[in-house]
Scaffold this motif. Structure first.
Motif, PDB file in Angstrom:
ATOM      1  N   LYS A 106       0.843  -1.206   0.000  1.00  0.00           N
ATOM      2  CA  LYS A 106       0.000   0.000   0.000  1.00  0.00           C
ATOM      3  C   LYS A 106       0.878   1.255   0.000  1.00  0.00           C
ATOM      4  CE  LYS A 106      -3.683   2.346   2.445  1.00  0.00           C
ATOM      5  NZ  LYS A 106      -3.824   2.945   3.723  1.00  0.00           N
ATOM      6  N   LYS A 127       3.985   1.500  -1.041  1.00  0.00           N
ATOM      7  CA  LYS A 127       4.654   1.584  -2.346  1.00  0.00           C
ATOM      8  C   LYS A 127       3.740   2.217  -3.385  1.00  0.00           C
ATOM      9  CE  LYS A 127       6.636  -1.052  -6.134  1.00  0.00           C
ATOM     10  NZ  LYS A 127       5.910  -0.276  -7.145  1.00  0.00           N
ATOM     11  N   ASN A 128       2.483   1.763  -3.411  1.00  0.00           N
ATOM     12  CA  ASN A 128       1.540   2.296  -4.395  1.00  0.00           C
ATOM     13  C   ASN A 128       1.264   3.792  -4.171  1.00  0.00           C
ATOM     14  OD1 ASN A 128       1.321  -0.180  -5.672  1.00  0.00           O
ATOM     15  ND2 ASN A 128      -0.432  -0.826  -4.442  1.00  0.00           N
ATOM     16  N   ASP A 173       4.390   5.570  -5.349  1.00  0.00           N
ATOM     17  CA  ASP A 173       4.462   5.494  -6.817  1.00  0.00           C
ATOM     18  C   ASP A 173       3.550   6.537  -7.461  1.00  0.00           C
ATOM     19  OD1 ASP A 173       6.326   3.462  -6.807  1.00  0.00           O
ATOM     20  OD2 ASP A 173       4.872   1.852  -7.237  1.00  0.00           O
ATOM     21  N   ASP A 174       2.342   6.714  -6.907  1.00  0.00           N
ATOM     22  CA  ASP A 174       1.409   7.712  -7.448  1.00  0.00           C
ATOM     23  C   ASP A 174       1.982   9.125  -7.337  1.00  0.00           C
ATOM     24  OD1 ASP A 174      -0.411   5.731  -8.071  1.00  0.00           O
ATOM     25  OD2 ASP A 174      -1.689   6.098  -6.315  1.00  0.00           O
TER      26      ASP A 174
END
Length: 120
Positions: free
Chosen positions: A13, A15-16, A19-20
């Motif tokens: 979660k 990481k995502n 990343d965004d």
């Protein structure tokens, strides 16, 4: 320059979310890691990384201290008015530094002293 690959385990979660953010700013994960590694190598210290909770706590403490300063300034203002040094509508700081304010107050006191001496 020899390049190495690093593998890191991180919560999916988190990481995502990161990343965004990186995608929106046009920054790669590699850019961020290289920047952090360069920072540490140049300064020989790890940068201060605070959590959101720590940031909020630091900001709350800053605001608490600012309230105390304003309360103290209000008390000083009242005493200066009571002593007749300034009028009620005087803005103590009025764009001045503390030193300028202090010097102006001393000058005012000195002028009052001279006027008192002349009256004698």
């Amino acid at each position: 320059m020899t390049m190495v690959q690093m593998n890191v385990r991180i919560d999916a979660k988190l990481k995502n979310e990161v990343d965004d953010v990186l995608k929106q700013t046009g920054t790669s994960v590699s850019d961020v890691i290289r920047s952090v590694w360069s920072y540490i190598a140049d300064r020989k210290t790890v940068p201060v990384l605070e959590t959101t909770a720590q940031e909020h706590a630091r900001e709350a403490e800053k605001q608490r201290k600012l309230r105390l300063v304003h309360e103290g300034a209000g008390l000083v203002h009242k005493e200066l008015v009571k002593a007749g040094v300034i009028s009620e509508d005087t803005d103590l700081m009025d764009g001045m530094t503390y030193k300028q304010l202090r010097d102006e107050m001393y000058e005012h006191q000195y002028d009052a002293y001279l006027n008192m001496k002349r009256a004698d």
